[in-house]
Design a protein around this motif. Structure first.
Motif, mmCIF file in Angstrom:
data_model
loop_
_atom_site.group_PDB
_atom_site.id
_atom_site.type_symbol
_atom_site.label_atom_id
_atom_site.label_comp_id
_atom_site.label_asym_id
_atom_site.label_seq_id
_atom_site.Cartn_x
_atom_site.Cartn_y
_atom_site.Cartn_z
ATOM 1 N N VAL A 115 -64.079 43.337 -2.926
ATOM 2 C CA VAL A 115 -64.995 42.505 -3.831
ATOM 3 C C VAL A 115 -64.466 42.652 -5.158
ATOM 4 C CG1 VAL A 115 -66.930 41.650 -3.954
ATOM 5 C CG2 VAL A 115 -66.555 42.602 -1.844
ATOM 6 N N PRO A 116 -63.659 41.567 -5.628
ATOM 7 C CA PRO A 116 -63.120 41.849 -7.067
ATOM 8 C C PRO A 116 -64.667 41.676 -7.948
ATOM 9 C CG PRO A 116 -62.491 39.816 -6.116
ATOM 10 C CD PRO A 116 -63.324 40.442 -5.079
ATOM 11 N N GLU A 117 -64.528 42.049 -9.231
ATOM 12 C CA GLU A 117 -65.416 41.843 -10.520
ATOM 13 C C GLU A 117 -65.329 40.091 -10.660
ATOM 14 O OE1 GLU A 117 -65.117 44.617 -13.384
ATOM 15 O OE2 GLU A 117 -65.203 46.064 -12.155
ATOM 16 N N LEU A 118 -66.478 40.158 -11.144
ATOM 17 C CA LEU A 118 -66.493 38.426 -11.668
ATOM 18 C C LEU A 118 -65.778 38.564 -13.049
ATOM 19 C CD1 LEU A 118 -70.007 37.018 -10.538
ATOM 20 C CD2 LEU A 118 -67.950 36.787 -9.464
ATOM 21 N N THR A 119 -65.340 37.289 -13.409
ATOM 22 C CA THR A 119 -64.687 37.354 -14.794
ATOM 23 C C THR A 119 -65.596 36.115 -15.541
ATOM 24 O OG1 THR A 119 -63.514 35.079 -14.188
ATOM 25 C CG2 THR A 119 -62.276 37.142 -13.843
ATOM 26 N N CYS A 120 -65.586 36.128 -16.718
ATOM 27 C CA CYS A 120 -66.429 35.270 -17.513
ATOM 28 C C CYS A 120 -66.155 33.788 -17.153
ATOM 29 C CB CYS A 120 -65.972 35.119 -18.984
ATOM 30 S SG CYS A 120 -66.480 36.900 -19.784
ATOM 31 N N LYS A 121 -65.042 33.292 -16.628
ATOM 32 C CA LYS A 121 -64.784 31.854 -16.041
ATOM 33 C C LYS A 121 -65.589 31.818 -14.906
ATOM 34 C CE LYS A 121 -61.476 28.530 -14.428
ATOM 35 N NZ LYS A 121 -60.581 28.550 -13.455
ATOM 36 N N ASP A 122 -65.700 33.026 -14.079
ATOM 37 C CA ASP A 122 -66.466 32.943 -12.703
ATOM 38 C C ASP A 122 -67.734 32.852 -13.079
ATOM 39 O OD1 ASP A 122 -64.255 33.349 -10.988
ATOM 40 O OD2 ASP A 122 -64.590 35.513 -11.281
ATOM 41 N N VAL A 123 -68.504 33.248 -13.921
ATOM 42 C CA VAL A 123 -69.739 33.267 -14.604
ATOM 43 C C VAL A 123 -70.291 31.875 -14.957
ATOM 44 C CG1 VAL A 123 -71.515 33.931 -16.219
ATOM 45 C CG2 VAL A 123 -70.208 35.854 -14.811
ATOM 46 N N VAL A 124 -69.219 31.229 -15.725
ATOM 47 C CA VAL A 124 -69.497 29.923 -16.059
ATOM 48 C C VAL A 124 -69.618 28.877 -14.837
ATOM 49 C CG1 VAL A 124 -68.524 28.074 -17.346
ATOM 50 C CG2 VAL A 124 -68.527 30.142 -18.305
ATOM 51 N N GLU A 125 -68.787 29.037 -13.828
ATOM 52 C CA GLU A 125 -68.815 28.330 -12.624
ATOM 53 C C GLU A 125 -69.759 28.591 -12.078
ATOM 54 O OE1 GLU A 125 -65.011 28.878 -11.120
ATOM 55 O OE2 GLU A 125 -63.880 27.896 -12.522
ATOM 56 N N LEU A 126 -70.513 29.873 -11.767
ATOM 57 C CA LEU A 126 -71.620 30.134 -10.904
ATOM 58 C C LEU A 126 -73.165 30.114 -11.570
ATOM 59 C CD1 LEU A 126 -70.192 33.111 -9.176
ATOM 60 C CD2 LEU A 126 -70.508 30.886 -8.188
ATOM 61 N N VAL A 127 -73.020 29.950 -12.756
ATOM 62 C CA VAL A 127 -74.379 30.050 -13.538
ATOM 63 C C VAL A 127 -75.458 29.064 -13.214
ATOM 64 C CG1 VAL A 127 -73.866 28.400 -15.557
ATOM 65 C CG2 VAL A 127 -75.538 30.309 -15.834
ATOM 66 N N THR A 128 -75.167 27.687 -12.709
ATOM 67 C CA THR A 128 -76.324 26.926 -12.272
ATOM 68 C C THR A 128 -76.788 27.597 -10.953
ATOM 69 O OG1 THR A 128 -75.184 24.878 -13.164
ATOM 70 C CG2 THR A 128 -76.864 24.636 -11.319
ATOM 71 N N CYS A 180 -71.253 42.311 -20.356
ATOM 72 C CA CYS A 180 -70.638 41.287 -21.103
ATOM 73 C C CYS A 180 -71.892 40.503 -22.113
ATOM 74 C CB CYS A 180 -69.935 40.350 -20.137
ATOM 75 S SG CYS A 180 -69.302 38.820 -21.162
ATOM 76 N N PRO A 181 -71.607 40.870 -23.365
ATOM 77 C CA PRO A 181 -72.369 40.275 -24.092
ATOM 78 C C PRO A 181 -72.219 38.716 -24.262
ATOM 79 C CG PRO A 181 -71.075 41.819 -25.389
ATOM 80 C CD PRO A 181 -70.836 41.876 -24.079
ATOM 81 N N TYR A 182 -71.227 38.216 -24.219
ATOM 82 C CA TYR A 182 -70.954 36.834 -24.277
ATOM 83 C C TYR A 182 -71.500 36.085 -23.062
ATOM 84 C CZ TYR A 182 -67.443 38.932 -27.583
ATOM 85 O OH TYR A 182 -67.097 39.632 -28.532
ATOM 86 N N CYS A 183 -71.487 36.694 -21.881
ATOM 87 C CA CYS A 183 -72.146 35.871 -20.910
ATOM 88 C C CYS A 183 -73.578 36.097 -20.760
ATOM 89 C CB CYS A 183 -71.534 36.461 -19.566
ATOM 90 S SG CYS A 183 -69.809 35.861 -19.173
ATOM 91 N N GLN A 184 -74.154 37.119 -21.321
ATOM 92 C CA GLN A 184 -75.646 37.238 -21.807
ATOM 93 C C GLN A 184 -76.106 36.192 -22.540
ATOM 94 O OE1 GLN A 184 -76.493 41.319 -23.059
ATOM 95 N NE2 GLN A 184 -75.121 42.083 -21.454
#
Length: 82
Positions: free
Chosen positions: A6-19, A41-45
């Protein structure tokens, strides 16, 4: 910490899953991976906080307040996003 399967999520993954995250629609595994990424990740926070504020603010905007052309332009943009 993600396992080999189970790979870690990337910032791009977070953007796609945020909703789905905000709506509580992620699987328990994906929610855990999302939370794990946020913890480091402070940027995704910041992104998540901005999304929540946008939803809170725009949740009070009546649909009639958006011009039909603007609504169609937004919908067209969302359809092409992926």
């Amino acid at each position: 910490m993600a396992t080999a399967d189970v790979p870690e999520l990337t910032c791009k993954d977070v953007v796609e899953l945020v909703t789905d995250y905000v709506e509580g629609a992620l699987s328990p595994l994906d929610r855990s991976r999302f939370d794990e990424h946020l913890s480091t990740c402070p940027y995704c926070q910041i992104y998540l906080a901005q999304m929540r504020e946008t939803i809170r603010t725009l949740g009070h905007l009546p649909e009639e307040a958006v011009a039909p052309e603007a609504l169609e332009a937004l919908l067209a943009r969302f359809r092409r996003w992926r």
